[in-house]
Design a protein around this motif. Structure first.
Motif, PDB file in Angstrom:
ATOM      1  N   GLY A 215       0.811  -1.216   0.000  1.00 31.78           N
ATOM      2  CA  GLY A 215       0.000   0.000   0.000  1.00 31.78           C
ATOM      3  C   GLY A 215       0.840   1.260   0.000  1.00 31.78           C
ATOM      4  N   PHE A 216       1.810   1.327   0.897  1.00 26.29           N
ATOM      5  CA  PHE A 216       2.649   2.520   0.999  1.00 26.29           C
ATOM      6  C   PHE A 216       3.601   2.634  -0.192  1.00 26.29           C
ATOM      7  N   ASN A 217       4.141   1.510  -0.660  1.00 28.43           N
ATOM      8  CA  ASN A 217       4.997   1.550  -1.843  1.00 28.43           C
ATOM      9  C   ASN A 217       4.207   1.949  -3.084  1.00 28.43           C
ATOM     10  N   GLY A 218       2.933   1.549  -3.117  1.00 31.13           N
ATOM     11  CA  GLY A 218       2.086   1.943  -4.238  1.00 31.13           C
ATOM     12  C   GLY A 218       1.911   3.447  -4.311  1.00 31.13           C
ATOM     13  N   ILE A 219       1.816   4.100  -3.145  1.00 26.31           N
ATOM     14  CA  ILE A 219       1.722   5.561  -3.114  1.00 26.31           C
ATOM     15  C   ILE A 219       2.987   6.183  -3.687  1.00 26.31           C
ATOM     16  N   ALA A 220       4.146   5.636  -3.297  1.00 19.73           N
ATOM     17  CA  ALA A 220       5.415   6.140  -3.820  1.00 19.73           C
ATOM     18  C   ALA A 220       5.507   5.960  -5.334  1.00 19.73           C
ATOM     19  N   VAL A 221       5.045   4.813  -5.823  1.00 17.64           N
ATOM     20  CA  VAL A 221       5.050   4.560  -7.265  1.00 17.64           C
ATOM     21  C   VAL A 221       4.151   5.557  -7.993  1.00 17.64           C
ATOM     22  N   ALA A 222       2.979   5.829  -7.423  1.00 15.41           N
ATOM     23  CA  ALA A 222       2.057   6.799  -8.034  1.00 15.41           C
ATOM     24  C   ALA A 222       2.678   8.189  -8.109  1.00 15.41           C
ATOM     25  N   LEU A 223       3.406   8.578  -7.069  1.00 15.94           N
ATOM     26  CA  LEU A 223       4.051   9.895  -7.071  1.00 15.94           C
ATOM     27  C   LEU A 223       5.169   9.966  -8.100  1.00 15.94           C
ATOM     28  N   ILE A 224       5.944   8.894  -8.218  1.00 15.89           N
ATOM     29  CA  ILE A 224       7.012   8.862  -9.213  1.00 15.89           C
ATOM     30  C   ILE A 224       6.430   8.904 -10.629  1.00 15.89           C
ATOM     31  N   ALA A 225       5.301   8.224 -10.825  1.00 13.09           N
ATOM     32  CA  ALA A 225       4.648   8.203 -12.136  1.00 13.09           C
ATOM     33  C   ALA A 225       3.882   9.487 -12.433  1.00 13.09           C
ATOM     34  N   ARG A 226       3.890  10.431 -11.485  1.00 13.63           N
ATOM     35  CA  ARG A 226       3.192  11.705 -11.633  1.00 13.63           C
ATOM     36  C   ARG A 226       1.701  11.523 -11.944  1.00 13.63           C
ATOM     37  N   ASN A 227       1.100  10.547 -11.272  1.00 10.54           N
ATOM     38  CA  ASN A 227      -0.334  10.248 -11.428  1.00 10.54           C
ATOM     39  C   ASN A 227      -0.721   9.886 -12.855  1.00 10.54           C
ATOM     40  N   ASN A 228       0.232   9.388 -13.613  1.00 13.52           N
ATOM     41  CA  ASN A 228      -0.048   8.924 -14.977  1.00 13.52           C
ATOM     42  C   ASN A 228      -0.217   7.408 -14.946  1.00 13.52           C
ATOM     43  N   PRO A 229      -1.418   6.893 -15.243  1.00 15.33           N
ATOM     44  CA  PRO A 229      -1.648   5.439 -15.137  1.00 15.33           C
ATOM     45  C   PRO A 229      -0.721   4.604 -15.997  1.00 15.33           C
ATOM     46  N   ILE A 230      -0.315   5.113 -17.158  1.00 13.20           N
ATOM     47  CA  ILE A 230       0.566   4.345 -18.030  1.00 13.20           C
ATOM     48  C   ILE A 230       1.975   4.275 -17.449  1.00 13.20           C
ATOM     49  N   LEU A 231       2.460   5.400 -16.904  1.00 12.06           N
ATOM     50  CA  LEU A 231       3.804   5.428 -16.324  1.00 12.06           C
ATOM     51  C   LEU A 231       3.899   4.640 -15.023  1.00 12.06           C
ATOM     52  N   VAL A 232       2.745   4.271 -14.469  1.00 10.11           N
ATOM     53  CA  VAL A 232       2.742   3.446 -13.254  1.00 10.11           C
ATOM     54  C   VAL A 232       3.435   2.111 -13.512  1.00 10.11           C
ATOM     55  N   ILE A 233       3.266   1.561 -14.702  1.00 18.36           N
ATOM     56  CA  ILE A 233       3.823   0.238 -15.017  1.00 18.36           C
ATOM     57  C   ILE A 233       5.348   0.234 -14.919  1.00 18.36           C
ATOM     58  N   PRO A 234       6.073   1.105 -15.660  1.00 18.66           N
ATOM     59  CA  PRO A 234       7.537   1.086 -15.511  1.00 18.66           C
ATOM     60  C   PRO A 234       8.005   1.488 -14.116  1.00 18.66           C
ATOM     61  N   ALA A 235       7.290   2.402 -13.457  1.00 15.25           N
ATOM     62  CA  ALA A 235       7.688   2.816 -12.110  1.00 15.25           C
ATOM     63  C   ALA A 235       7.568   1.649 -11.134  1.00 15.25           C
ATOM     64  N   ALA A 236       6.479   0.881 -11.238  1.00 15.88           N
ATOM     65  CA  ALA A 236       6.285  -0.272 -10.348  1.00 15.88           C
ATOM     66  C   ALA A 236       7.314  -1.358 -10.633  1.00 15.88           C
ATOM     67  N   ILE A 237       7.613  -1.589 -11.905  1.00 15.69           N
ATOM     68  CA  ILE A 237       8.618  -2.602 -12.254  1.00 15.69           C
ATOM     69  C   ILE A 237       9.991  -2.193 -11.724  1.00 15.69           C
ATOM     70  N   PHE A 238      10.295  -0.903 -11.792  1.00 16.55           N
ATOM     71  CA  PHE A 238      11.581  -0.431 -11.276  1.00 16.55           C
ATOM     72  C   PHE A 238      11.672  -0.631  -9.766  1.00 16.55           C
ATOM     73  N   PHE A 239      10.605  -0.297  -9.051  1.00  8.45           N
ATOM     74  CA  PHE A 239      10.588  -0.520  -7.602  1.00  8.45           C
ATOM     75  C   PHE A 239      10.748  -2.000  -7.287  1.00  8.45           C
ATOM     76  N   SER A 240      10.048  -2.845  -8.040  1.00  6.13           N
ATOM     77  CA  SER A 240      10.142  -4.284  -7.824  1.00  6.13           C
ATOM     78  C   SER A 240      11.534  -4.802  -8.173  1.00  6.13           C
TER      79      SER A 240
END
Length: 289
Positions: A215-240
């Protein structure tokens, strides 16, 4: 890496939905837990029905559970003007401890060597075995593209973005409270669904602490992706990738998994600092005008 990115993508999408309307849903961790718990409980009491329909019922139950939890926070905000940031966070923390109690007590599998529920006879098909990657990745990708289309090419998306400025939105006739309710319910529902997707894809039961901060990491990913749903994918993969890389590095050398936390924290601070600089620059422009 890809398997761990699935719940991160979905919790980040849940955060994007709430952030888009100006609300801050900090209860994603509890909603992930509650969705997994309620979905698993539903699966344990389901009659013998075809697997496809059973999975749909379980996923809907998890979505509904997350909605209920986030709905409490938005109700308190609208009726009592209680900040949703505080209420969602406190409710989430309480929910996690309550569920841990059930996993240690009434719902614990006696044959398990840890605090966990009984196994359920439902699971997603594996991709690239023997890895843990499962078909839930298609569900996470669907939500990314569906939310992108919804936010950019629908009237709902337009009203959601306008609702950030409450005075202006109310002036032009936007039902701000209605937008808040809808976005918060969707956010909580997706978070709850992400918990059940992880259970069906990896664990096949609820295990104490299985979320590991999704949950908390998801918030960080959303902030890195600048609330762009498409950019969420690479941001989440990078965190993972940082998580998976730290685990491999701990086996191959003397690098500890905590090093990845430091790197993630540094990235988060850098992104936040950039946002602050943008905010300061905009304030200077406003003063000039």
């Amino acid at each position: 890496m890809l398997s761990n990115s699935i719940p991160l993508i979905m919790t980040a999408i849940a955060a994007v939905v709430s952030f888009s309307s100006g609300l801050f849903n900090l209860g994603l961790e509890g909603q992930v837990y509650f969705g997994a718990f309620f979905g698993t409980l539903t699966a344990l009491f389901l009659p013998d029905i075809p697997s496809f329909f059973a999975k749909m019922i379980v996923l809907l139950a998890a979505f509904f559970a997350g909605m209920m939890l986030s709905g409490v926070s938005v109700f308190l905000k609208i009726k009592l003007n209680i900040d949703e940031l505080i209420s969602s966070f406190l409710l989430s923390q309480a929910t996690v401890h309550i569920i841990d109690y059930f996993l240690n007590g009434p719902m614990r599998d006696p044959s398990a060597g840890l605090a966990a529920s009984k196994y359920i006879d439902l699971s997603f098909s594996k991709i690239l075995p023997p890895s843990q990657l499962h078909s839930g990745i298609f569900i996470s990708a669907f939500f990314c593209f569906a939310l992108y289309m919804l936010m950019n090419y629908s009237w709902f998306g337009l009203e959601t973005r306008i609702a950030k400025n409450r005075r202006f939105a109310e002036y032009i006739g936007v039902d701000v409270k209605g937008v808040w309710v809808l976005t918060m319910l969707i956010s909580g529902g997706i978070a709850g669904l992400s918990g059940m997707v992880d259970v069906l894809g990896v664990h096949s039961r609820v295990v104490k602490g299985f979320s590991a901060g999704y949950g908390f990491n998801g918030i960080a990913v959303a902030l890195i992706a600048r609330n762009n749903p498409i950019l969420v994918i690479p941001a989440a993969i990078f965190f993972s990738y940082l998580e998976a890389g730290s685990q491999v590095a701990s086996f191959m050398s003397d690098i500890t998994p905590e090093m990845s936390r430091i790197i993630q924290g540094a990235i988060f601070y850098l992104v936040t600092a950039e946002a602050i600089l943008d905010f300061i620059a905009k304030r200077k422009v406003k003063k000039i005008w």
